[in-house]
Every structure is written in C-alpha cells, then in structure tokens.
Motif scaffolding. Structure first.
Motif, PDB file in Angstrom:
ATOM      1  N   GLU A  47      43.770  45.260  27.867  1.00  0.00           N
ATOM      2  CA  GLU A  47      44.336  44.341  27.364  1.00  0.00           C
ATOM      3  C   GLU A  47      43.428  43.037  28.732  1.00  0.00           C
ATOM      4  O   GLU A  47      43.898  41.442  28.287  1.00  0.00           O
ATOM      5  CB  GLU A  47      45.461  43.800  26.340  1.00  0.00           C
ATOM      6  CG  GLU A  47      45.653  43.702  27.949  1.00  0.00           C
ATOM      7  CD  GLU A  47      46.776  45.200  28.034  1.00  0.00           C
ATOM      8  OE1 GLU A  47      48.231  45.181  28.670  1.00  0.00           O
ATOM      9  OE2 GLU A  47      46.004  45.907  27.793  1.00  0.00           O
ATOM     10  N   ILE A  48      43.052  43.459  29.899  1.00  0.00           N
ATOM     11  CA  ILE A  48      43.566  42.033  30.252  1.00  0.00           C
ATOM     12  C   ILE A  48      41.843  42.369  31.190  1.00  0.00           C
ATOM     13  O   ILE A  48      41.280  42.802  31.492  1.00  0.00           O
ATOM     14  CB  ILE A  48      44.524  42.181  31.717  1.00  0.00           C
ATOM     15  CG1 ILE A  48      46.033  41.929  31.092  1.00  0.00           C
ATOM     16  CG2 ILE A  48      44.253  41.631  33.432  1.00  0.00           C
ATOM     17  CD1 ILE A  48      46.689  42.199  32.560  1.00  0.00           C
ATOM     18  N   ASN A  49      42.047  40.437  31.027  1.00  0.00           N
ATOM     19  CA  ASN A  49      40.054  40.000  31.542  1.00  0.00           C
ATOM     20  C   ASN A  49      40.345  39.506  33.118  1.00  0.00           C
ATOM     21  O   ASN A  49      41.543  39.129  33.729  1.00  0.00           O
ATOM     22  CB  ASN A  49      39.522  39.316  31.623  1.00  0.00           C
ATOM     23  CG  ASN A  49      38.930  39.808  29.814  1.00  0.00           C
ATOM     24  OD1 ASN A  49      38.602  40.928  29.980  1.00  0.00           O
ATOM     25  ND2 ASN A  49      39.335  39.140  28.464  1.00  0.00           N
ATOM     26  N   PRO A  50      39.306  40.113  34.423  1.00  0.00           N
ATOM     27  CA  PRO A  50      39.960  39.115  35.856  1.00  0.00           C
ATOM     28  C   PRO A  50      40.129  37.479  35.774  1.00  0.00           C
ATOM     29  O   PRO A  50      41.057  37.606  36.116  1.00  0.00           O
ATOM     30  CB  PRO A  50      38.501  39.392  36.292  1.00  0.00           C
ATOM     31  CG  PRO A  50      37.400  40.393  35.811  1.00  0.00           C
ATOM     32  CD  PRO A  50      37.753  40.506  34.057  1.00  0.00           C
ATOM     33  N   GLU A  51      39.713  36.748  34.676  1.00  0.00           N
ATOM     34  CA  GLU A  51      39.946  35.470  34.317  1.00  0.00           C
ATOM     35  C   GLU A  51      41.594  35.825  34.334  1.00  0.00           C
ATOM     36  O   GLU A  51      41.864  34.334  34.034  1.00  0.00           O
ATOM     37  CB  GLU A  51      39.042  34.311  33.063  1.00  0.00           C
ATOM     38  CG  GLU A  51      37.177  34.855  34.043  1.00  0.00           C
ATOM     39  CD  GLU A  51      36.361  36.188  33.405  1.00  0.00           C
ATOM     40  OE1 GLU A  51      37.033  37.432  33.115  1.00  0.00           O
ATOM     41  OE2 GLU A  51      35.683  36.340  33.840  1.00  0.00           O
ATOM     42  N   ASP A  52      41.575  35.786  33.386  1.00  0.00           N
ATOM     43  CA  ASP A  52      43.750  35.935  33.223  1.00  0.00           C
ATOM     44  C   ASP A  52      44.497  36.213  34.142  1.00  0.00           C
ATOM     45  O   ASP A  52      45.470  35.864  34.533  1.00  0.00           O
ATOM     46  CB  ASP A  52      43.778  37.421  32.067  1.00  0.00           C
ATOM     47  CG  ASP A  52      43.133  37.338  30.999  1.00  0.00           C
ATOM     48  OD1 ASP A  52      42.606  35.987  30.363  1.00  0.00           O
ATOM     49  OD2 ASP A  52      42.878  38.733  30.097  1.00  0.00           O
ATOM     50  N   CYS A  53      43.462  36.628  35.324  1.00  0.00           N
ATOM     51  CA  CYS A  53      44.278  36.902  36.512  1.00  0.00           C
ATOM     52  C   CYS A  53      43.881  36.778  37.348  1.00  0.00           C
ATOM     53  O   CYS A  53      43.608  37.059  39.097  1.00  0.00           O
ATOM     54  CB  CYS A  53      45.111  38.755  36.462  1.00  0.00           C
ATOM     55  SG  CYS A  53      43.873  39.374  36.196  1.00  0.00           S
ATOM     56  N   LEU A  54      42.806  34.930  37.691  1.00  0.00           N
ATOM     57  CA  LEU A  54      41.520  34.414  38.404  1.00  0.00           C
ATOM     58  C   LEU A  54      42.856  35.086  40.032  1.00  0.00           C
ATOM     59  O   LEU A  54      41.671  35.498  40.987  1.00  0.00           O
ATOM     60  CB  LEU A  54      41.372  33.759  37.989  1.00  0.00           C
ATOM     61  CG  LEU A  54      39.945  33.052  39.076  1.00  0.00           C
ATOM     62  CD1 LEU A  54      38.693  34.706  38.508  1.00  0.00           C
ATOM     63  CD2 LEU A  54      39.256  32.181  38.232  1.00  0.00           C
ATOM     64  N   ALA A  55      43.318  33.773  40.681  1.00  0.00           N
ATOM     65  CA  ALA A  55      43.485  34.328  41.747  1.00  0.00           C
ATOM     66  C   ALA A  55      44.658  34.657  42.307  1.00  0.00           C
ATOM     67  O   ALA A  55      43.911  36.075  43.304  1.00  0.00           O
ATOM     68  CB  ALA A  55      45.068  32.564  41.703  1.00  0.00           C
TER      69      ALA A  55
END
Length: 118
Positions: free
Chosen positions: A44-52
């Motif tokens: 359910e997680i994309n790189p953009e969801d936890c970008l930093a």
C-alpha cells in the motif's frame, strides 16, 4: 524530478566532489538502490508516500556501495625491509550507512521473510 533523480541528487550532495567515473557509478548505484528499496515497500506504500525517508535511505545505500567499490583496489599488505604497511578493509562505515537506511525505512517496508530450520 523523478524519485531516482532525487536519490541521485541527494547522493551527489552527500558525496561531495567526485571524479566522472565515480559519478557515473554512483548514478547506477542510486538506480539500483532505489529499485531494491521500492521492492521492499509494503503493497500500500509508494516511494512518493515516504519521499524524504525513501530518498535519504536509497542515497545512503548507494553511497555505502560506492564506498565499498573504492576499497577493492587498495593495498592489503606491503613490506620493504623493516617497514610494513597494511591496510585492512573495513566496511564499518558502509555497514553503518546501510543500518541507518534500514532504520529509516522500517515503518514502510514489509517484514523480512526467512526460512528457519527445524
């Protein structure tokens, strides 16, 4: 800017001045680190969801690999008369970078899978 471009930009910032050959290698290592890290994310997680955190972790993984790649051409032992020079390979710095990256990404990655013997 794509996620991989962000990872590379951050790695370059952290690495400082690099010769062209190492810069090209770092770019490849950043792509590899970003792909490997993305594969470990929960569904359910994309790189953009936890970008930093993703950007920082992937850049640290790439820098760890670059650091280890530079150790391959170092002298292990040299003796001339009474003088000895020995450089031991130490991956402590690279391991520390990888550990920090893993800690950063723990909230976002799947539980590791391992076979246990019985």
């Amino acid at each position: 800017m794509t996620v991989q471009e962000r990872v590379f930009a951050q790695a370059v910032t952290l690495a400082g001045k690099l010769e062209d050959r190492k810069l090209a290698l770092l770019e490849v290592l950043c792509r590899s680190a970003a792909s490997a890290l993305q594969a470990q994310l929960r569904e359910e997680i994309n790189p953009e969801d936890c970008l930093a955190d993703f950007t920082a972790a992937a850049s640290l993984i790439a820098l760890a690999a670059l650091s280890e790649a530079g150790e391959t051409d170092s002298v292990e032992s040299f003796t001339a008369g009474d003088v000895s020079i020995r450089k031991e390979h130490s991956s402590a710095g690279a391991n520390c970078l990888r550990h920090q990256a893993r800690v950063m990404m723990l909230p976002y990655i799947r539980e590791p899978f391992a076979f246990l013997g019985v």
